[in-house]
Design a protein around this motif. Structure first.
Motif, mmCIF file in Angstrom:
data_model
loop_
_atom_site.group_PDB
_atom_site.id
_atom_site.type_symbol
_atom_site.label_atom_id
_atom_site.label_comp_id
_atom_site.label_asym_id
_atom_site.label_seq_id
_atom_site.Cartn_x
_atom_site.Cartn_y
_atom_site.Cartn_z
ATOM 1 N N ILE A 7 -38.713 79.921 24.976
ATOM 2 C CA ILE A 7 -38.573 81.318 24.561
ATOM 3 C C ILE A 7 -37.757 82.087 25.579
ATOM 4 C CG2 ILE A 7 -39.844 83.489 24.288
ATOM 5 C CD1 ILE A 7 -42.067 81.981 23.032
ATOM 6 N N ASN A 8 -38.092 81.873 26.822
ATOM 7 C CA ASN A 8 -37.372 82.497 27.920
ATOM 8 C C ASN A 8 -35.870 82.232 27.835
ATOM 9 O OD1 ASN A 8 -37.838 84.062 30.045
ATOM 10 N ND2 ASN A 8 -38.855 82.532 31.289
ATOM 11 N N GLY A 9 -35.510 80.991 27.580
ATOM 12 C CA GLY A 9 -34.103 80.611 27.465
ATOM 13 C C GLY A 9 -33.440 81.276 26.270
ATOM 14 N N VAL A 10 -34.144 81.292 25.143
ATOM 15 C CA VAL A 10 -33.586 81.923 23.931
ATOM 16 C C VAL A 10 -33.376 83.416 24.187
ATOM 17 C CG1 VAL A 10 -34.049 82.570 21.533
ATOM 18 C CG2 VAL A 10 -34.626 80.270 22.319
ATOM 19 N N ILE A 11 -34.412 84.078 24.712
ATOM 20 C CA ILE A 11 -34.339 85.525 24.918
ATOM 21 C C ILE A 11 -33.223 85.881 25.892
ATOM 22 C CG2 ILE A 11 -35.518 87.487 25.988
ATOM 23 C CD1 ILE A 11 -38.092 86.589 24.800
ATOM 24 N N GLU A 12 -33.131 85.133 26.979
ATOM 25 C CA GLU A 12 -32.140 85.487 27.986
ATOM 26 C C GLU A 12 -30.720 85.397 27.417
ATOM 27 O OE1 GLU A 12 -33.181 84.796 31.988
ATOM 28 O OE2 GLU A 12 -31.123 84.292 32.546
ATOM 29 N N GLU A 13 -30.459 84.331 26.667
ATOM 30 C CA GLU A 13 -29.124 84.173 26.090
ATOM 31 C C GLU A 13 -28.910 85.204 24.973
ATOM 32 O OE1 GLU A 13 -27.068 81.931 27.660
ATOM 33 O OE2 GLU A 13 -25.577 83.011 26.480
ATOM 34 N N ALA A 14 -29.929 85.450 24.160
ATOM 35 C CA ALA A 14 -29.804 86.407 23.047
ATOM 36 C C ALA A 14 -29.543 87.819 23.580
ATOM 37 C CB ALA A 14 -31.074 86.388 22.191
ATOM 38 N N LEU A 71 -29.881 77.769 10.749
ATOM 39 C CA LEU A 71 -31.150 77.232 11.251
ATOM 40 C C LEU A 71 -30.876 76.233 12.366
ATOM 41 C CD1 LEU A 71 -34.276 76.650 10.957
ATOM 42 C CD2 LEU A 71 -33.656 74.891 9.295
ATOM 43 N N VAL A 72 -31.602 76.380 13.467
ATOM 44 C CA VAL A 72 -31.548 75.382 14.535
ATOM 45 C C VAL A 72 -32.973 74.910 14.819
ATOM 46 C CG1 VAL A 72 -31.014 74.947 16.973
ATOM 47 C CG2 VAL A 72 -29.455 76.338 15.597
ATOM 48 N N LEU A 73 -33.197 73.607 14.745
ATOM 49 C CA LEU A 73 -34.502 73.065 15.132
ATOM 50 C C LEU A 73 -34.440 72.665 16.602
ATOM 51 C CD1 LEU A 73 -35.508 70.830 12.068
ATOM 52 C CD2 LEU A 73 -36.231 73.170 12.581
ATOM 53 N N ILE A 74 -35.573 72.870 17.302
ATOM 54 C CA ILE A 74 -35.586 72.604 18.737
ATOM 55 C C ILE A 74 -36.823 71.800 19.117
ATOM 56 C CG2 ILE A 74 -36.606 74.893 19.174
ATOM 57 C CD1 ILE A 74 -34.984 74.888 21.819
ATOM 58 N N ASP A 75 -36.613 70.735 19.870
ATOM 59 C CA ASP A 75 -37.666 69.864 20.383
ATOM 60 C C ASP A 75 -38.499 69.196 19.292
ATOM 61 O OD1 ASP A 75 -38.993 68.651 22.648
ATOM 62 O OD2 ASP A 75 -40.735 69.781 22.010
ATOM 63 N N LYS A 76 -39.336 69.952 18.581
ATOM 64 C CA LYS A 76 -40.125 69.329 17.525
ATOM 65 C C LYS A 76 -39.379 69.508 16.207
ATOM 66 C CE LYS A 76 -44.586 69.634 17.819
ATOM 67 N NZ LYS A 76 -45.865 70.364 17.776
ATOM 68 N N ILE A 77 -38.627 68.480 15.856
ATOM 69 C CA ILE A 77 -37.718 68.558 14.716
ATOM 70 C C ILE A 77 -38.202 67.660 13.592
ATOM 71 C CG2 ILE A 77 -35.747 68.925 16.253
ATOM 72 C CD1 ILE A 77 -35.140 65.829 15.396
ATOM 73 N N SER A 78 -37.528 67.728 12.434
ATOM 74 C CA SER A 78 -37.718 66.739 11.387
ATOM 75 C C SER A 78 -36.366 66.089 11.132
ATOM 76 C CB SER A 78 -38.237 67.407 10.111
ATOM 77 O OG SER A 78 -38.046 66.527 9.021
ATOM 78 N N LYS A 79 -36.348 64.753 11.148
ATOM 79 C CA LYS A 79 -35.075 64.060 10.894
ATOM 80 C C LYS A 79 -34.615 64.285 9.457
ATOM 81 C CE LYS A 79 -35.011 60.641 14.518
ATOM 82 N NZ LYS A 79 -35.219 59.262 14.958
ATOM 83 N N LEU A 80 -35.546 64.684 8.592
ATOM 84 C CA LEU A 80 -35.231 64.816 7.165
ATOM 85 C C LEU A 80 -34.568 66.142 6.820
ATOM 86 C CD1 LEU A 80 -38.587 63.282 5.932
ATOM 87 C CD2 LEU A 80 -36.342 62.170 5.994
ATOM 88 N N ILE A 81 -34.534 67.075 7.767
ATOM 89 C CA ILE A 81 -33.886 68.370 7.498
ATOM 90 C C ILE A 81 -32.496 68.347 8.127
ATOM 91 C CG2 ILE A 81 -34.023 70.877 7.827
ATOM 92 C CD1 ILE A 81 -36.183 69.806 5.960
ATOM 93 N N ASP A 82 -31.492 68.619 7.275
ATOM 94 C CA ASP A 82 -30.106 68.493 7.694
ATOM 95 C C ASP A 82 -29.612 69.831 8.275
ATOM 96 O OD1 ASP A 82 -27.679 67.262 7.987
ATOM 97 O OD2 ASP A 82 -26.975 67.845 5.984
ATOM 98 N N GLY A 103 -33.711 76.236 25.237
ATOM 99 C CA GLY A 103 -33.762 77.516 24.533
ATOM 100 C C GLY A 103 -32.399 78.197 24.521
ATOM 101 N N ALA A 104 -31.758 78.223 25.684
ATOM 102 C CA ALA A 104 -30.441 78.870 25.785
ATOM 103 C C ALA A 104 -29.435 78.148 24.885
ATOM 104 C CB ALA A 104 -29.970 78.857 27.240
ATOM 105 N N GLN A 105 -29.445 76.819 24.911
ATOM 106 C CA GLN A 105 -28.550 76.026 24.057
ATOM 107 C C GLN A 105 -28.814 76.283 22.578
ATOM 108 O OE1 GLN A 105 -26.003 74.140 24.184
ATOM 109 N NE2 GLN A 105 -25.758 73.816 26.376
#
Lengths: 343, 343
Positions: free
Chosen positions: A83-90, A148-159, A304-306
């Motif tokens: 979250i910290n990474g996302v917020i800082e970049e956002a 949409l970006v999935l991070i860390d806990k992803i599903s391989k079935l979502i493209d 998060g930043a990525q």
């Protein structure tokens, strides 16, 4: 109700006896407004404490400049780092972040996706709950052309775009390290059966055993439900009863590993000489407990930043070219060797 | 750009060959639309995956159903617990939470307040940065009639609702406990000079000494700038050089106390027999390090939930009566005695 004090374009216009259009143009810096008039407008706007109504602005540009992030739990050190990474970049790019937590609950996650869609966010970042896989509400995000970006806990079935680590390789590194320091009978306190990262870490454990010709024994694998400290403690107790000759433990995450350390300390079982322990994630606490815990460093902040930067790329691609980017970024992990595996 | 697939009221109306007004009324359940038509509209809306545009809706009702929270740091266990409490209560009441972090920086905080105001949030919850006091941008929130609740790190000079603990009493309890177990020369690793909670904890330390007729010695007080682990370590090193006969340490927060424990452990100084240590906040890590850290339990989650409820009360009062509530809620803290003070 009390009369609203909020200043509007109209109130500025009336005060200067000019048109609302002129005020609006002046605030936006249009060149057909004289510098003198512009300065007057800015002075009055400042005096009246005028703030542009961004809802109205966004309604026109169709950008809300707001993104949503849904994660399993805020209090986990790893997720709060994300979250910290996302917020800082956002923040750097003038975006707002709406944070929602699913509490590892699929129904909650579904509701939250619908709320974010109805709020017309520009994009969504998600780390999936342990229960989620190829759910309809995830496909709906794609169908609705929402970045949409999935991070860390992803599903391989979502493209869609993803920011991940190579969990299998990282787990291999951890278990390979245990074997290299002499462990011959290694238990794995694993995560639940569904999430991809839990599966991949388990596969990394198996691959490392294979690599060293150590036969896999399923009775040495203990699956957590909640992935918590208490499970680490209790499974280690059970493990030491089932297999008193075990000499290494690889835990799905540091919190579980700390539970294991506590049980072994309580029983005065020597760490690492009788049993070596390695965790996963590199929480701050792992560097200050005793013995200090060896682990895999998972770069939460950077992930998060990525994820935000990738989402931004998605948003721009959707806006300009009407298509998704669908890129997967895999970040490096590091093996951190501390006292719990230093024989 | 690809044509947008987002269904609108118009697309539903066209499909059924009825007016947009009828569709809108049907979706809102108005009684002048026949049940048959209503059902048809709902079916098509479902089929098209229609989601009401909440920005447009909010623009009409003048409620954004979104609140903002500004806190110093997300990764701190205490603040992430507060966020957790706010989010859980907000979700229950169908509010969104925009989370921003000031990084303890007044300029950043100011910018964030302005952003939240321009986003027309319904209310704001803030835990102030160490630099903030009676800043103009805080007064602006009040002047603009925006509901505001300060939490934990407050300013006494801002007249609004607050959720706090009694920091002075809690610090008194901690130091009183050290004295009761026999400590005679107690150091305080304190926080920066500005924040109210840092001042109050220092006053609690002084009051406890007074209460037991122990003279106050300012050379035993070490002020942190960043309130971090490293400062706890370094100040304890300095302290043991300056005052080798010190027998108790009260640290402003658990993170600092853990730094102190690490230095004492490294030097093989016996805890608690030579030096007893107590922290503040009750982070999870304090219960698993060695020796386990005595501390003051600060109910972060409950404070967050209370702050949201109080903000909701403010929002309703502002909407219905045009005035603020301005209530202060003080939550209880508990003294947690563990190994670091169990002689």
């Amino acid at each position: 109700m009390k009369e609203s004090k909020v200043p509007t374009l109209k109130s500025i216009a009336e005060k200067l006896n000019i048109s609302v259009t002129t005020v609006s143009k002046a605030l936006k810096g249009y060149s057909d407004v004289s510098p003198v008039t512009r300065q007057k407008v800015l002075d009055i706007a400042e005096e009246l404490n005028y703030t542009p109504n961004s809802i109205a602005v966004n309604f026109r540009t169709k950008q809300s400049k707001t993104i949503g992030i849904i994660i399993p739990e805020v209090v986990h050190h790893f997720f709060s780092s994300i979250i910290n990474g996302v917020i800082e970049e956002a923040e750097r790019q003038n975006y707002f972040v709406i944070i929602l937590q699913s509490n590892e609950n699929k129904e909650m996650e579904k509701k939250q996706v619908e709320l974010l869609i109805s709020k017309r966010v520009d994009g969504i970042i998600m780390s999936l709950s342990n229960q989620s896989n190829d759910e309809d509400y995830l496909k709906k995000i794609i169908d609705r052309n929402i970045p949409l970006v999935l991070i860390d806990k992803i599903s391989k079935l979502i493209d869609c775009s993803k920011v991940i680590i190579d969990d299998k390789k990282a787990a291999f590194d951890a278990v390979n390290h245990l074997i290299n320091i002499g462990c011959k009978k290694i238990a794995h306190i694993r995560g639940p059966l569904n999430p991809q990262n839990s599966i991949d870490r388990f596969l990394g454990y198996k691959t490392a055993l294979d690599h060293h010709n150590i036969p896999f024994d399923s009775s040495l694998v203990y699956p957590c439900k909640r992935v918590c400290y208490e499970e680490g403690y209790d499974f280690t107790k059970q493990l030491m009863n089932d297999h008193p000759d075990v000499d290494g433990i690889f835990a799905i995450t540091d919190l579980v590993a700390v539970g294991a350390l506590t049980y072994l300390n309580d029983q005065q079982i020597k760490i690492p000489n009788q049993v070596a322990v390695i965790g996963f994630s590199n929480w701050f606490m792992s560097s200050v407990i005793s013995p200090k815990l060896s682990t895999i460093d998972q770069p939460g902040f950077k992930m998060g930043a990525q994820a935000f930067l990738l989402l931004k790329e998605e948003m721009e691609s959707m806006r300009n070219a009407g298509k998704r980017v669908c890129k997967t970024i895999t970040l490096n992990t590091d093996l951190i060797i501390r006292e719990s595996t230093s024989k």
